[in-house]
Design a protein around this motif. Structure first.
Motif, mmCIF file in Angstrom:
data_model
loop_
_atom_site.group_PDB
_atom_site.id
_atom_site.type_symbol
_atom_site.label_atom_id
_atom_site.label_comp_id
_atom_site.label_asym_id
_atom_site.label_seq_id
_atom_site.Cartn_x
_atom_site.Cartn_y
_atom_site.Cartn_z
ATOM 1 N N ASN A 132 0.830 -1.208 0.000
ATOM 2 C CA ASN A 132 0.000 0.000 0.000
ATOM 3 C C ASN A 132 0.864 1.257 0.000
ATOM 4 O OD1 ASN A 132 -2.429 -1.391 -0.004
ATOM 5 N ND2 ASN A 132 -2.628 -1.385 2.218
ATOM 6 N N ALA A 133 1.865 1.285 0.882
ATOM 7 C CA ALA A 133 2.755 2.444 0.942
ATOM 8 C C ALA A 133 3.534 2.595 -0.361
ATOM 9 C CB ALA A 133 3.713 2.302 2.123
ATOM 10 N N ALA A 139 2.728 6.448 -7.032
ATOM 11 C CA ALA A 139 1.755 7.329 -7.679
ATOM 12 C C ALA A 139 2.149 8.794 -7.521
ATOM 13 C CB ALA A 139 0.363 7.083 -7.103
ATOM 14 N N LEU A 140 2.641 9.155 -6.343
ATOM 15 C CA LEU A 140 3.071 10.537 -6.117
ATOM 16 C C LEU A 140 4.280 10.878 -6.984
ATOM 17 C CD1 LEU A 140 2.764 10.836 -2.220
ATOM 18 C CD2 LEU A 140 1.186 11.720 -3.951
ATOM 19 N N GLU A 195 -6.947 7.284 -8.525
ATOM 20 C CA GLU A 195 -6.967 8.280 -9.600
ATOM 21 C C GLU A 195 -5.555 8.746 -9.931
ATOM 22 O OE1 GLU A 195 -9.661 11.448 -8.754
ATOM 23 O OE2 GLU A 195 -11.422 10.145 -8.655
ATOM 24 N N LEU A 196 -4.735 8.949 -8.909
ATOM 25 C CA LEU A 196 -3.343 9.329 -9.144
ATOM 26 C C LEU A 196 -2.600 8.213 -9.871
ATOM 27 C CD1 LEU A 196 -2.382 10.975 -5.718
ATOM 28 C CD2 LEU A 196 -2.901 12.135 -7.869
ATOM 29 N N LEU A 197 -2.891 6.977 -9.490
ATOM 30 C CA LEU A 197 -2.239 5.826 -10.118
ATOM 31 C C LEU A 197 -2.631 5.723 -11.590
ATOM 32 C CD1 LEU A 197 -0.429 3.349 -9.572
ATOM 33 C CD2 LEU A 197 -2.507 2.072 -9.007
ATOM 34 N N GLN A 198 -3.891 5.970 -11.879
ATOM 35 C CA GLN A 198 -4.340 5.908 -13.274
ATOM 36 C C GLN A 198 -3.691 7.015 -14.104
ATOM 37 O OE1 GLN A 198 -8.607 6.206 -13.958
ATOM 38 N NE2 GLN A 198 -8.404 4.906 -15.760
ATOM 39 N N ILE A 289 5.707 -2.478 -9.290
ATOM 40 C CA ILE A 289 5.831 -1.252 -8.495
ATOM 41 C C ILE A 289 6.825 -1.461 -7.360
ATOM 42 C CG2 ILE A 289 4.590 0.279 -6.888
ATOM 43 C CD1 ILE A 289 2.144 -0.017 -8.712
ATOM 44 N N ASP A 290 6.795 -2.660 -6.767
ATOM 45 C CA ASP A 290 7.740 -2.988 -5.689
ATOM 46 C C ASP A 290 7.863 -4.506 -5.601
ATOM 47 O OD1 ASP A 290 9.296 -3.290 -3.460
ATOM 48 O OD2 ASP A 290 8.048 -2.073 -2.133
#
Length: 308
Positions: A132-133, A139-140, A195-198, A289-290
């Motif tokens: 999650n983190a 995304a940021l 939304e940021l991820l998209q 992503i990780d």
């Protein structure tokens, strides 16, 4: 020749219908499910409310023990946790379906919080060194957002408490904690991490929580497993088509305290049922992503139930 082809097609259709009927009519009353509380449990709440004796709720931090114990036929758990244990040889549970696609939000006591408000700000996440983190930070970063400082608390309830007690705090929390906080303070606004991820990657959420099936159960009773998964898909669908019914089930099962919070929170939990084989690409995108959260590599093909 045409008669032979027609007979063959009729035979195939008959066999398919028989297989479907067998799966639909299979007895699933003996199958058991272990699930953590909170948002993941909402996925099958409609089923669990009808047969609560088949379901066991455990603390999220004990879910690894549930895999090792091999008592339940099905387990709902973070997808990466199940993948990591399977890769390490500590679990025989295969991925049956992804059921949750990201319930994270960035929130503050501020009207219309915007992503750019995070630049140079202090951001409090929950769950350090978790997928999650990692998703939030990815995304940021991909959106060019740079907080001045990132700190961590243990869970979403902890960041919810900070959100309510500190008017200057910007936190990452999750549904249903976000909805509960908003009902206590109407100044709170939030940004969807999905939304940021998209915007960053085109991904429609990430493979957060999943339904796993014990390999031994799948091998010994495939008809019952197929019937259970069909009902599980229907139960997940109700999180979109019949939110009120799922909210009532969530209250009856003590997943959430009241139907008002449940009904408002369920849409933000991003619950939808996607079979393992169909979710494989999204699982791999999430893992990239990780990779450390997945044991260092994407899951092997035999991790996916029904994909053999």
């Amino acid at each position: 020749m045409k008669k032979i082809l027609a007979m063959m097609m009729a035979l195939v259709l008959t066999m398919s219908l028989c297989a479907f009927s067998a799966a639909e009519g299979a007895d699933i009353s003996g199958l058991t499910v272990t699930t953590p509380g909170g948002a993941p449990a909402l996925a099958l709440a409609a089923m669990a409310a009808e047969n609560p004796g088949q379901y066991t709720t455990v603390a999220a931090d004990t879910i690894a023990a549930a895999f090792a114990g091999k008592e339940a036929d099905f387990i709902i758990a973070p997808l990466n946790a199940g993948a990591k244990l399977y890769k390490a040889g500590k679990s025989t549970y295969k991925l049956a379906a992804v059921v949750s696609w990201g319930n994270l939000f960035i929130a503050a006591q501020k009207e219309e919080l915007k992503a750019e408000d995070l630049n140079g700000a202090n951001l409090t996440l929950f769950g350090e060194n978790t997928i999650n983190a990692s998703v939030v930070l990815y995304a940021l970063k991909e959106n060019g957002i740079e907080p001045a400082e990132v700190t961590y608390l243990a869970g979403a309830s902890d960041t919810q408490s900070l959100l309510l007690s500190d008017a200057e705090a910007i936190v990452v929390t999750a549904e249903p904690a976000l909805t509960a906080a908003k009902m206590k303070n109407d100044k709170i606004s939030a940004i969807s991490v999905n939304e940021l991820l998209q915007q960053a990657s085109g991904m429609e959420g990430y493979t957060q929580a999943a339904l796993f099936v014990k390999a031994e159960t799948a091998e010994s009773n495939p008809e019952a497993v197929a019937a259970f998964l069909a009902q599980a898909e229907e139960a997940c669908g109700k999180c979109t088509t019949d939110v009120a019914a799922v909210a009532e089930a969530a209250v009856a099962l003590e997943i959430l305290p009241n139907a008002k919070v449940a009904a408002a929170a369920i849409p933000g939990c991003a619950i939808r049922f996607v079979k393992a084989a169909e979710a494989k690409e999204q699982v791999e995108k999430t893992a990239q992503i990780d990779l450390s959260q997945f044991g260092g590599e994407v899951p092997a093909d035999d991790f996916y139930y029904g994909a053999e």
